[in-house]
Design a protein around this motif. Structure first.
Motif, short mmCIF file in Angstrom:
data_model
loop_
_atom_site.label_atom_id
_atom_site.label_comp_id
_atom_site.label_asym_id
_atom_site.label_seq_id
_atom_site.Cartn_x
_atom_site.Cartn_y
_atom_site.Cartn_z
N GLN A 120 8.68 3.47 10.76
CA GLN A 120 8.38 3.66 12.18
C GLN A 120 7.24 2.73 12.64
N LEU A 121 6.26 2.54 11.78
CA LEU A 121 5.17 1.61 12.09
C LEU A 121 5.71 0.19 12.21
N ALA A 122 6.63 -0.17 11.31
CA ALA A 122 7.23 -1.50 11.38
C ALA A 122 7.99 -1.67 12.70
N ASP A 123 8.68 -0.63 13.13
CA ASP A 123 9.38 -0.69 14.42
C ASP A 123 8.39 -0.88 15.57
N PHE A 124 7.24 -0.21 15.49
CA PHE A 124 6.23 -0.33 16.54
C PHE A 124 5.67 -1.76 16.58
N ALA B 162 -6.62 -0.68 14.11
CA ALA B 162 -6.93 0.55 14.85
C ALA B 162 -6.18 1.76 14.28
N LEU B 163 -4.96 1.56 13.83
CA LEU B 163 -4.15 2.67 13.34
C LEU B 163 -4.47 3.03 11.89
N ALA B 164 -4.97 2.07 11.13
CA ALA B 164 -5.16 2.28 9.70
C ALA B 164 -6.06 3.47 9.36
N PRO B 165 -7.24 3.66 9.99
CA PRO B 165 -8.11 4.79 9.59
C PRO B 165 -7.45 6.15 9.81
N VAL B 166 -6.67 6.31 10.89
CA VAL B 166 -6.04 7.60 11.17
C VAL B 166 -4.89 7.86 10.19
N LEU B 167 -4.06 6.86 9.98
CA LEU B 167 -2.89 7.05 9.12
C LEU B 167 -3.26 7.16 7.65
N ARG B 168 -4.45 6.63 7.31
CA ARG B 168 -4.89 6.76 5.92
C ARG B 168 -5.08 8.22 5.54
N GLN B 169 -5.44 9.06 6.53
CA GLN B 169 -5.60 10.49 6.28
C GLN B 169 -4.26 11.16 5.98
N SER B 170 -3.16 10.52 6.39
CA SER B 170 -1.82 11.05 6.11
C SER B 170 -1.23 10.46 4.84
N GLY B 171 -2.03 9.69 4.13
CA GLY B 171 -1.57 9.11 2.87
C GLY B 171 -0.92 7.75 3.00
N ASP C 231 -1.55 3.91 3.47
CA ASP C 231 -2.57 2.86 3.43
C ASP C 231 -1.94 1.56 3.91
N LEU C 232 -2.23 1.21 5.15
CA LEU C 232 -1.61 0.02 5.74
C LEU C 232 -2.07 -1.26 5.06
N SER C 233 -3.25 -1.23 4.47
CA SER C 233 -3.79 -2.46 3.87
C SER C 233 -3.09 -2.86 2.59
N THR C 234 -2.40 -1.92 1.95
CA THR C 234 -1.74 -2.23 0.66
C THR C 234 -0.22 -2.18 0.74
N ASP C 235 0.33 -1.82 1.89
CA ASP C 235 1.78 -1.71 1.99
C ASP C 235 2.41 -3.10 2.02
N GLN C 236 3.26 -3.37 1.04
CA GLN C 236 3.86 -4.70 0.90
C GLN C 236 4.90 -4.98 1.99
N LEU D 97 4.87 -3.97 5.15
CA LEU D 97 4.18 -4.38 6.36
C LEU D 97 3.56 -5.76 6.20
N SER D 98 3.08 -6.07 5.01
CA SER D 98 2.53 -7.41 4.77
C SER D 98 3.60 -8.47 4.94
N SER D 99 4.80 -8.17 4.45
CA SER D 99 5.91 -9.11 4.60
C SER D 99 6.30 -9.27 6.06
N LEU D 100 6.23 -8.16 6.81
CA LEU D 100 6.55 -8.21 8.24
C LEU D 100 5.59 -9.12 8.98
N PHE D 101 4.31 -9.01 8.68
CA PHE D 101 3.32 -9.85 9.36
C PHE D 101 3.47 -11.31 8.95
N ARG D 102 3.87 -11.56 7.71
CA ARG D 102 4.12 -12.94 7.30
C ARG D 102 5.29 -13.53 8.08
N SER D 103 6.29 -12.69 8.35
CA SER D 103 7.43 -13.18 9.14
C SER D 103 7.00 -13.47 10.59
N PHE D 104 6.05 -12.69 11.10
CA PHE D 104 5.52 -12.97 12.44
C PHE D 104 4.87 -14.34 12.48
#
Length: 244
Positions: free
Chosen positions: A38-42, A63-72, A74-79, A81-88
């Motif tokens: 869902q985050l990738a869709d956003f 901005a979203l990372a600190p809130v979603l980290r509480q739900s388990g 971790d946007l900083s380590t998700d591969q 999402l990293s691949s998605l940003f590389r495609s951008f």
């Protein structure tokens, strides 16, 4: 212990979070428990529909990372999402930074001539422009640093240097609330490096600030900041005006 966040950063994060919540609501999604898909869709929505730059989308990511980290999540380590940003980046490579369209030596030469010289007969506007430019150049301060300077400037006994300090409420862009405040700084007079009969002495900041303080003495001590508006009523100049 979490790091304190500046008020401006908190406002930035809240604004990004509201946009994400607005995207989730019509889709029936809980923004606090959104999945990686869902985050990738956003993020794709921001890139394809909103046409935001990669750096702007990364702002949402931060901005979203600190809130979603509480739900388990971790946007900083998700591969994924990293691949998605590389495609951008591949789809929309960043533009190469352009060199400034102005020539420093040309500006300095202009400050040696009318309407900025002779300084004593120059208009307050021209004295202000020359003083602000030399102050920005010699101090290497950000705009908010120039805006936060106190009008009370101290000088050495023989006027060979000037010491500048900041207002008590000054908060630098890279400074968080509660951190140690920025100290004062001293700038030497140019006459320590050039002879008085050399034309370059006209670029001396100490000389310019002396004339500027003399011209603006009528609004002291009503205005505690060093840089004030040219027109009446005299008040502290806005940071946007300094930038412009």
């Amino acid at each position: 212990m979490s790091r304190p966040v500046r008020q401006s950063s908190a406002l930035f994060y809240r604004a990004k979070w509201r946009v994400f919540c607005g995207w989730c609501e019509p889709r029936g999604l809980d923004p606090c428990s959104a999945s990686v898909v869902q985050l990738a869709d956003f993020f794709l929505f921001l890139f394809e529909s909103k046409r935001l730059s990669v750096s702007a989308i990364r702002g949402y990511h931060c901005a979203l990372a600190p809130v979603l980290r509480q739900s388990g999540i971790d946007l900083s380590t998700d591969q994924d999402l990293s691949s998605l940003f590389r495609s951008f980046v591949v789809s929309c490579p960043p533009r190469l930074p352009r060199l400034p369209a102005w020539d420093l030596s040309l500006v300095l030469r202009s400050l040696l001539c009318p309407p900025y010289e002779p300084l004593q007969s120059a208009s307050l506007r021209d004295v202000s422009l020359k003083t602000v430019f030399l102050l920005a150049l010699t101090s290497a301060r950000r705009v908010n640093g120039l805006h936060g300077l106190l009008a009370e400037v101290h000088h050495s006994k023989s006027w060979t240097s000037m010491t500048f300090s900041f207002t008590p409420d000054f908060l630098a862009k890279t400074q968080c609330p509660g951190q140690h405040s920025f100290d004062e700084f001293t700038i030497p007079a140019l006459l320590d490096f050039v002879e008085e009969d050399e034309v370059d002495h006209l670029l001396c900041l100490v000389r310019a600030v002396c004339e500027y303080l003399h011209r603006t003495r009528d609004c002291r001590p009503a205005c505690s900041r060093l840089l004030v508006t040219v027109s009446d009523p005299r008040r502290a100049v806005h940071p946007h005006t300094l930038s412009k």
